[in-house]
Every structure is written in C-alpha cells, then in structure tokens.
Design an enzyme around this catalytic site. Structure first.
Site, PDB file in Angstrom:
ATOM      1  N   LYS A  15       0.694  -1.018   0.006  1.00 43.55           N
ATOM      2  CA  LYS A  15       0.009   0.041  -0.004  1.00 43.55           C
ATOM      3  C   LYS A  15       0.796   1.147  -0.250  1.00 43.55           C
ATOM      4  CE  LYS A  15      -3.659   1.801   2.796  1.00 43.55           C
ATOM      5  NZ  LYS A  15      -4.502   1.703   3.895  1.00 43.55           N
TER       6      LYS A  15
ATOM      7  N   SER B 201      -9.421   0.864   2.952  1.00 46.19           N
ATOM      8  CA  SER B 201      -8.856   2.631   2.152  1.00 46.19           C
ATOM      9  C   SER B 201      -7.793   1.613   1.637  1.00 46.19           C
ATOM     10  CB  SER B 201      -8.332   2.735   3.143  1.00 46.19           C
ATOM     11  OG  SER B 201      -7.552   2.567   4.125  1.00 46.19           O
TER      12      SER B 201
ATOM     13  N   SER C   8      -9.622  -0.695   6.715  1.00 44.83           N
ATOM     14  CA  SER C   8      -9.104  -0.588   5.399  1.00 44.83           C
ATOM     15  C   SER C   8      -8.708  -2.201   5.180  1.00 44.83           C
ATOM     16  CB  SER C   8      -7.794   0.463   5.738  1.00 44.83           C
ATOM     17  OG  SER C   8      -9.197   1.369   5.531  1.00 44.83           O
TER      18      SER C   8
HETATM   19  N1  GLN Z   1     -13.134   3.947   6.510  1.00 42.55           N
HETATM   20  C1  GLN Z   1     -11.974   4.156   7.663  1.00 42.55           C
HETATM   21  C2  GLN Z   1     -12.250   5.193   8.138  1.00 42.55           C
HETATM   22  O1  GLN Z   1     -12.266   6.311   6.934  1.00 42.55           O
HETATM   23  C3  GLN Z   1     -11.382   2.997   7.900  1.00 42.55           C
HETATM   24  C4  GLN Z   1      -9.990   3.755   7.198  1.00 42.55           C
HETATM   25  C5  GLN Z   1      -9.254   2.576   7.405  1.00 42.55           C
HETATM   26  O2  GLN Z   1      -9.283   1.621   8.213  1.00 42.55           O
HETATM   27  N2  GLN Z   1      -7.784   3.037   7.898  1.00 42.55           N
HETATM   28  O3  GLN Z   1     -10.984   5.701   8.828  1.00 42.55           O
END
Ligand code: GLN
Length: 494
Positions: free
Chosen positions: A80, A155, A179
C-alpha cells in the site's frame, strides 16, 4: 496450463523450490496480468519494474546457490502506498506528497526484503487511508476486479484488487477502522488486521496512531499466515510494538474447530446488514457448528456506539499526525506569496483533498478547548466500554464472528457524496480496532450479482493462533474457490 499469476503463495513457493519456474517467471506473470487489468482497475500507483526485476534475479541466484530464506523468497508482493520505500515514490495517494521519495524503508518493507520477497510496487488507497472505497485517492479511483462498475472497498482497495486480480501474490495494507478487512471482503480475498503492536508501524504514514495496524492480503488463509509471520515481531523503532513471542501460525491451520466456542455477534447481524450477507454468514456459522464448534449468540452492547466514537478518535488523532505536512518538511509547497503562515495554509489547502480536510477540521474541533471532554473524552469513555464488552465476551467464547462488511461492493459514486453512508461501511470492523484485537476476513461466497461476501473472525489480543485455526476451518467449509472476473487469463484489455 494455469497461468503462474493464479498460483497461491504456497504453490508458487513450492514450484520455485523444485525449480519448476523462476522468480523472474513469477514476476513476468504478474506484470503481464497487470498490463491487462490495470487499464480497468488502476490498483497500482507505481510499478517498480527495475527494483522488482533485481529482487527476482537475486532470489533466483539464491535458489541456485541452495540458499532459501523462507516461504516468501522470490514471491511478488505489493505494498500500500502509505508505507515508506527507500527511493520509491510514496504518496499516501495525496497531492501533498506527490513525487516524494522516502530516504528509508518501513520496517515491514525491510522485513519482506530480508525474507526474499519481490516488491512489485505501490498500490492505490484513499488519501491518507481515509475512506472505504478508494475513491478518495488524489490519483483516481481503483475499481473492483469482480465488476469494474463497483468499488474495491478501502482504504487499501489497491492492495485488495491486485491480489484478487493476480497482479501480485499477496500485499500489505493498513487497517485503522477496517481498511484491510473491508476491501478484502469486497474483493473476495483474505485480509487480516493483527493485534495492536504485533507488527511494527515504523515507516507507515500515520493516520490515527492508537488504531493503525499493518497486515496482509492473500488468496488463502495459509498464505496470510506466511506473510504475517514474516512481518510480525518487536521493533525497537516502534515504541508501541510488543516485545514478546509472536504467534505460531503454521501450527494453527487445519486443526478443525471441535469444542471451540464461537460467538456470533447479535448487534452485527441486525438492522443495516444486507439480507444476503446475513444469510451467508449464518450458513457458515451453522456449518462451523456442524463441524463441532459450540455456537452461541453474544451481545456487544456498546458496539452500537463504536462507529461514532471512532469518527471522533480517528479524526482527532489525524489532526495531530497531519500537522507535519506544512509545506516546509515534506512535499507540496504553495507558490502563492505571503507570510510563512500563509505559505503553510495555502500548501495544506492545495495539497489535501476534501475528505482529509473534513477529518482535520472535525478532529481539531473535537480536541478544542471547551469541547474536548464532550467529544474526545466521551469517545474515549465509549472506547473503554467497547473493550470491556469484548473482554466479557471472551470469557464465554474463544472467537467472535460477524459479517466483515454490511453490504457487498457498492457502485462507484454511490456513496461518494454521502460521508455518513460511507462511514457506515465500517460498522462491523471498527469495534476490533477500538479494542486493539486481531480480526480476519475470509471470503465465503457471492451474492446474486456475483459480488463476494466476507466472513469476519475476531479474537482476543494476541489470539492470532486460534483466529487462524477458525479461519482455516471457515475457508475449507465454505470451499470458496471462485476467482474475480478480471483474474481470468483470457481477459483482454478493453
Ligand atoms: N474507512 C475508515 C475511515 O475512513 C477506516 C479507514 C482505515 O482503516 N484506514 O476512517
């Protein structure tokens, strides 16, 4: 003949050790796959062709010398793009870091290199990992390999999509509120968030430091265990990393679930969960029972408030973490003339995307004098209640199970204009982040439109062994072998 890009890590590793093919062959296979799928998917932001080629050649030379570092030697793995890679562009999908080349490797990157892995490149994400669909990337969204009209989740959507499509054998993601697990569920692959502190975050671009964890994506549970094993363990460069023994995962697979107590979480099987997702999760849970587990319903009453608490804690921490992007130390600097303060304000306004700005504003507000106790303080108290709920549940059961995501992959654009609907995507995954516990998503089937459904298994802190034991049972019970439409070798570029 099977395309090499479709092998699991275990199969690819076995072939390498037997000399049936080389690491360069594996790299060629995933690169060829990427050249076909990337036009539709956009899972990668950077392909490090040169670095990957050198690593594959080095792995082949090591094999030729009879020198085998471990099961990842010669295996192409993606990262990532919020993990620092020395000399390779790292953007966190933000304009503010456009073109930034870190001077050092994150600990996980260093460990994968030491294990002999071939690092293919950097995958797309929601800017600074804030989002659930990978649509918040400053470099364009990633699409779902099962149906490119749909999002891959987020994400870490790029990492999930690349593993599902066959343009890497495994990948790393980061999970602050879901994410890794949510995109894994939406892309039909395995995704795992370790216990807080099990994997070093040195070199991970911080979002919310009390929640962030790095973990693996893979096509099988066994492959997930192999990647976790390579990256887990104490690191003196991360003061939150746990100085203690790491779980022995290889020993946990294929042990079955006889006499294990499995709790299905009532609150995560109710309103808001798609009926098809709910039905698939219930079926798998009953199959675990048929395989000898004791299945009980467990209530986590505070989980109802977990999402709200998360959306105060995560923005609060992000507002502090992102203060370092000021146009002085890193990345983008505004050309608008003025005072130093103007320069910083313009650099940030130009460099950050709308969701990141929203989070910084929310977080700054929640931490401001006069509001701190009502917002941040209250959220921290809810976090304690969530932890207590989990602790009480684990007195009665060994693991907890639930859907990973309330729905299958939604359409591109469907939730982009509605932050609350987007935030709800993480309702099942956030509780384990607040608790600091491990959790894994295993694909169990598809809905009537052919989109994958993920099954989440949660365990107490450092309960990775029992969690993988149940995950490997779920994998064999569900028998889910279907592959993404775009992972087919006969797919041609549009
Ligand atoms: N979707 C969640 C957020 O926007 C989790 C994001 C993540 O785990 N990095 O905060």
């Amino acid at each position: 003949m099977t395309d090499l890009a479709d092998l699991t890590i275990a199969e690819a590793g076995a072939g390498l050790r037997k000399g049936e093919f080389s690491s360069v062959d594996l790299l060629d296979a995933v690169t060829r796959r990427a050249s076909i799928t990337e036009a539709q998917l956009h899972a990668y932001l950077t392909l490090d062709a040169k670095g990957a080629r050198a690593a594959a050649e080095a792995a082949d030379a090591a094999f030729a010398d009879g020198d085998v570092a471990g099961p990842l030697q010669g295996i192409p793995i993606a990262l990532k793009d919020n993990m620092c890679t020395k000399g390779v562009t790292t953007t966190a999908s933000s304009q503010i870091l456009a073109g930034w080349k870190p001077p050092y490797d994150a600990t996980v990157v260093r460990r994968l290199k030491e294990a002999g892995a071939v690092l293919t490149g950097k995958t797309n994400l929601d800017e600074f990992a804030m989002g659930s669909s990978t649509e918040n990337s400053a470099y364009g969204e990633t699409r779902n390999p099962w149906n490119p009209d749909h999002v891959p989740g987020g994400s870490s959507g790029g990492s999930a999509a690349t593993v599902a499509a066959g343009s890497a054998f495994g990948a790393l993601g980061s999970d602050t509120g879901g994410s890794i697990r949510q995109p894994a569920a939406l892309c039909g692959v395995v995704g795992m968030k370790p216990t807080y502190g099990l994997v070093s975050r040195y070199g991970l671009i911080a979002f919310a430091s009390s929640l962030d964890q790095i973990g693996p994506f893979s096509r099988t549970v066994a492959d997930s265990a192999v990647i976790l094993d390579a990256i887990a363990g104490w690191d003196r460069r991360d003061s939150t990393s746990i100085d203690g023994p790491v779980p022995n995962l290889a020993g946990s697979l294929d042990r079955g679930v006889k006499e294990l107590r499995v709790g299905i979480v009532t609150e995560l099987m109710g309103e808001g969960i798609d009926p098809q997702v709910k039905a698939a999760v219930s079926t798998t849970a009953s199959q675990l029972e048929a395989a000898g587990a004791e299945l009980v319903e467990v209530s986590l009453p505070s989980s109802e408030y977990a999402l709200s608490a998360y959306y105060l804690i995560a923005p609060a921490e992000c507002s502090a973490n992102l203060a370092r992007f000021d146009g002085v130390r890193y990345g983008h600097r505004s050309q608008i003339e003025g005072t130093t303060e103007d320069m910083m304000a313009h650099s940030r306004a130009e460099g950050f995307g709308p969701e990141v700005i929203r989070r910084i504003l929310l977080g700054t507000y929640a931490l401001s004098a006069g509001y701190y106790d009502a917002f941040y303080g209250q959220a921290q108290r809810v976090r304690t209640l969530v932890r207590t709920d989990f602790a009480e549940a684990y007195e009665k059961v060994d693991v907890l199970v639930s859907p990973t995501s309330p729905t299958t992959a939604f359409r591109v654009g469907e939730r982009a204009a509605d932050p609350i609907a987007m935030y709800y995507s993480d309702v099942c995954t956030i509780p384990s982040n607040l608790a600091g516990d491990p959790a894994i998503s295993v694909p169990i089937g598809v809905d009537d439109t052919g989109l994958p459904i993920g099954f989440q298994i949660m365990a107490p802190a450092l309960g990775e062994e029992i969690m993988y034991q149940v995950a490997s049972a779920v994998e064999s019970i569900a028998g889910f072998t279907q592959r993404a439409v775009l992972a087919s070798s006969d797919v041609v570029a549009p």
